[in-house]
Design a protein around this motif. Structure first.
Motif, mmCIF file in Angstrom:
data_model
loop_
_atom_site.group_PDB
_atom_site.id
_atom_site.type_symbol
_atom_site.label_atom_id
_atom_site.label_comp_id
_atom_site.label_asym_id
_atom_site.label_seq_id
_atom_site.Cartn_x
_atom_site.Cartn_y
_atom_site.Cartn_z
ATOM 1 N N HIS A 135 42.093 -44.304 -29.144
ATOM 2 C CA HIS A 135 42.667 -43.822 -27.878
ATOM 3 C C HIS A 135 42.276 -42.363 -27.684
ATOM 4 O O HIS A 135 42.348 -41.560 -28.614
ATOM 5 C CB HIS A 135 44.194 -43.938 -27.887
ATOM 6 C CG HIS A 135 44.844 -43.165 -26.779
ATOM 7 N ND1 HIS A 135 45.587 -42.018 -27.003
ATOM 8 C CD2 HIS A 135 44.834 -43.351 -25.437
ATOM 9 C CE1 HIS A 135 46.021 -41.552 -25.857
ATOM 10 N NE2 HIS A 135 45.578 -42.338 -24.885
ATOM 11 N N GLY A 136 41.851 -42.005 -26.454
ATOM 12 C CA GLY A 136 41.581 -40.605 -26.163
ATOM 13 C C GLY A 136 40.391 -40.401 -25.256
ATOM 14 O O GLY A 136 40.259 -41.062 -24.222
ATOM 15 N N ARG A 137 39.492 -39.483 -25.670
ATOM 16 C CA ARG A 137 38.341 -39.086 -24.868
ATOM 17 C C ARG A 137 37.187 -40.077 -25.018
ATOM 18 O O ARG A 137 37.128 -40.845 -25.978
ATOM 19 C CB ARG A 137 37.821 -37.709 -25.303
ATOM 20 C CG ARG A 137 38.767 -36.565 -25.099
ATOM 21 C CD ARG A 137 38.060 -35.255 -25.459
ATOM 22 N NE ARG A 137 37.714 -35.179 -26.864
ATOM 23 C CZ ARG A 137 38.386 -34.487 -27.771
ATOM 24 N NH1 ARG A 137 39.462 -33.816 -27.427
ATOM 25 N NH2 ARG A 137 37.977 -34.458 -29.035
ATOM 26 N N ILE A 138 36.232 -39.953 -24.099
ATOM 27 C CA ILE A 138 34.955 -40.647 -24.246
ATOM 28 C C ILE A 138 34.085 -39.868 -25.228
ATOM 29 O O ILE A 138 33.503 -40.425 -26.152
ATOM 30 C CB ILE A 138 34.269 -40.795 -22.880
ATOM 31 C CG1 ILE A 138 35.156 -41.653 -21.961
ATOM 32 C CG2 ILE A 138 32.869 -41.402 -23.025
ATOM 33 C CD1 ILE A 138 34.842 -41.531 -20.505
ATOM 34 N N ASP A 139 33.976 -38.572 -25.015
ATOM 35 C CA ASP A 139 33.361 -37.648 -25.960
ATOM 36 C C ASP A 139 33.857 -36.258 -25.610
ATOM 37 O O ASP A 139 34.709 -36.103 -24.728
ATOM 38 C CB ASP A 139 31.819 -37.740 -25.938
ATOM 39 C CG ASP A 139 31.216 -37.458 -24.562
ATOM 40 O OD1 ASP A 139 31.630 -36.464 -23.919
ATOM 41 O OD2 ASP A 139 30.328 -38.209 -24.122
ATOM 42 N N ASP A 140 33.351 -35.243 -26.285
ATOM 43 C CA ASP A 140 33.872 -33.892 -26.052
ATOM 44 C C ASP A 140 32.903 -33.012 -25.269
ATOM 45 O O ASP A 140 32.984 -31.795 -25.331
ATOM 46 C CB ASP A 140 34.234 -33.210 -27.378
ATOM 47 C CG ASP A 140 33.011 -32.859 -28.225
ATOM 48 O OD1 ASP A 140 31.911 -33.372 -27.942
ATOM 49 O OD2 ASP A 140 33.172 -32.070 -29.174
#
Length: 586
Positions: free
Chosen positions: A157-162
């Motif tokens: 769960h979270g970002r696609i990338d940074d």
């Protein structure tokens, strides 16, 4: 009136449907208190952007499904749409499916379909009316990912990338957090980083709040947005969504409150303890309180008769019809849909075979939605590089053009060329830009004084690798008595803070401008409300602080020392100033 949205019980029941009959687990899911990792997602059915029903169970044969919440106008959702399509293409043969969900109350089916076509989305985009699925999963942002396995258990769960964040882009290869999780899941390995912090716009939820109270959009909020926001937040401008009407605002209220609380909007970095500036766009405390109260009270629309007259923006040249228009190059520059576009520099020969005295200049972007800023410098005859003291025009969203009066002009010598320095910000759709400059001239006999570009500049520095607070200073010495008109600090991605301090001949000092949190994304000019008299022999000392550490999210490479250079992955230290002499020169 009651804003339409499922009540709290409906949200709880949706969570029960998706996560089973355990009431405690459903409550946790609805509030997102315990986080989604390990939760089991039951089936749901939503319509896609063409009105066809799509169920999660349609993809039961997939090894993994990435459920991604997206919005049509969120800048990060625009940038990551094509990137998600690429992930779908690369992983389809390995049994991976991307599903996009739009839960924003402000996004219609028509707008969702336009988003799909504009960004060539290659995966299903579903509409979540009443944000029921978003509430059940505990989704809060766009974009936000929930990666589930064959048993529909949330594994990441979270970002696609940074690569992208709010107000910044990393100028290095992104950490591929989603695809790394997919690879590990397909390989039967534990997810090394199961949770990351989603970053982006708030999901525009309909809220179970009855709209009440005396503070209304028509009477109190529209005037604030007209004065501080609409110049950029309107059709065709660089801001990601419009704020022209009541319907435009609905769904963006949480994002608006967040950027105001963080002092990200309106963009302004000057410390209010030092100096008074004519172009200060900040909200007053009273205006902040009105917006917060209005949102807390359910955002009543009010009486349309209380609406202010809409602001009028000049469709053509703000300086009036120019005497000459100069384009940045012969053909348009292609701005990619995503990624980092470094500074572009285009040299133009305007064919000026006599000295020019410029009294107005306006740099105009062709594609405003991707042009971050423009600077047009003079390259003197016989020189290979620009004279950084001579800026003919600059453009940033909401910035006024240069218009001089009272016999003041900018002198450009015959044979000079112009350098267009262009900074582009991709918005998820490939664009072609051909920006241009308009200038108005006057005859030499009409000129009494010349606008002077002054500099405090240091080109001989090296910022050590990993250094978080590296100080670089430079000084400008006033050789004549003059009036200071404006200041423009300039650094690149490692810039942290910038300060101008005047040391007067009588041994007194004055902080002219303090920028404690420099932001490369906003190349601001700080125009003094009243010109400041600078006596001869005054020293204006500029102090810049650079952050070359890992804690600087925009740092391209904290392992390398950094020196002076034109590109944004290098650094600059310039304290620009505009001055006008006290006494007439002609």
């Amino acid at each position: 009136m009651l804003l339409q949205r499922p009540d709290v019980l409906a949200v709880f029941l949706a969570a029960v449907v998706m996560f089973g009959t355990n009431p405690a687990r459903a409550a946790d899911a609805a509030s997102n208190a315990s986080g989604p990792i390990g939760m089991n997602v039951a089936d749901f059915t939503l319509d896609n952007c063409y009105g066809k029903s799509v169920s999660l169970s349609h993809f039961d044969d997939r090894q993994a499904i990435a459920i991604v919440f997206l919005g049509t106008e969120c800048p990060l959702a625009k940038l990551y749409g094509p990137r998600l399509t690429d992930i779908q293409r690369r992983y389809a043969d390995r049994g991976v499916q991307v599903i996009g969900i739009n839960s924003n109350t402000q996004d219609s089916m028509t707008e969702l379909a336009a988003y799909v076509h504009r960004h060539a989305i290659g995966f299903p985009m579903l509409k979540d009316p009443g944000n029921v699925v978003a509430d059940a999963l505990g989704a809060t942002r766009t974009p936000e990912v929930f990666l589930i396995d064959r048993e529909r258990t949330v594994r990441y769960h979270g970002r696609i990338d940074d690569q992208y964040g709010v107000g910044y882009s990393r100028e290095r290869e992104a950490e591929p957090e989603l695809t790394r999780a997919i690879d590990q899941l397909l390989a039967g390995q534990p997810i090394s980083e199961p949770s990351t912090e989603p970053v982006g716009c708030h999901i525009g939820r309909v809220k179970p709040i009855e709209a009440t109270g005396e503070v209304t959009y028509a009477k109190h909020i529209a005037p604030i947005f007209n004065a501080h926001c609409v110049s950029c937040h309107r059709d065709g401008e660089i801001a990601p969504f419009t704020l022209n009407s009541y319907d435009d605002v609905l769904g963006w209220e949480d994002t608006i409150l967040e950027v105001i609380a963080d002092n990200r909007m309106p963009p302004w970095s000057a410390n209010p303890a030092h100096g008074t500036f004519a172009n200060d766009p900040r909200l007053s405390e009273r205006e902040r309180e009105l917006i917060e109260t209005w949102v807390d009270n359910g955002m009543p629309e009010g009486d349309a008769r209380d609406l202010p007259t809409p602001p009028v923006f000049v469709a053509g040249w703000q300086i009036g019809r120019p005497d000459e228009v100069i384009t940045m190059r012969d053909q348009a520059f292609r701005v990619p849909a995503e990624g980092i576009v470094d500074y572009q520099r285009f040299v133009v020969d305007p064919g000026w075979d006599e000295d020019k005295y410029i009294v107005a200049a306006e740099a105009r972007p062709d594609k405003r939605s991707v042009v971050h800023h423009i600077l047009v410098y003079v390259i003197p005859e016989g020189e290979r590089r620009q004279d950084v003291r001579q800026v003919v025009a600059g453009y940033a969203p909401g910035s006024p053009p240069m218009q001089l009066k009272d016999g003041v002009a900018l002198h450009v010598k015959a044979g000079s060329k112009l350098l267009f320095e262009m900074h582009y910000t991709p918005n998820g759709t490939e664009q072609e830009d051909l920006s241009y400059l308009g200038v108005k001239f006057t005859a030499k006999p009409n000129v009494r004084k010349l606008l002077r570009g002054r500099l405090a500049i240091n080109t001989k520095f090296e910022i050590p690798a990993g250094e978080a607070d590296h100080v670089v200073s430079a000084t400008y010495h006033a050789r004549t008595e003059e009036n200071l008109i404006s200041m423009s600090p300039h650094m690149h991605l490692r810039g942290k803070s910038f300060r101008y301090v005047a040391h007067f001949p009588d041994n007194t000092t004055k902080v002219l401008l303090d920028v404690p949190n420099y932001d490369f994304n906003w190349q601001l000019k700080y125009v003094l409300a009243e010109p400041l008299r600078i006596p001869r022999d005054t020293r204006i000392e500029c102090t810049a602080v650079f952050d070359n550490s890992e804690s600087n999210l925009t740092n391209p490479d904290p392992t390398q020392p950094v020196r002076w250079g034109d590109q944004s992955f290098e650094e600059m230290m310039i304290g620009f100033m505009d001055t006008v002499p006290i006494n007439d020169e002609f």
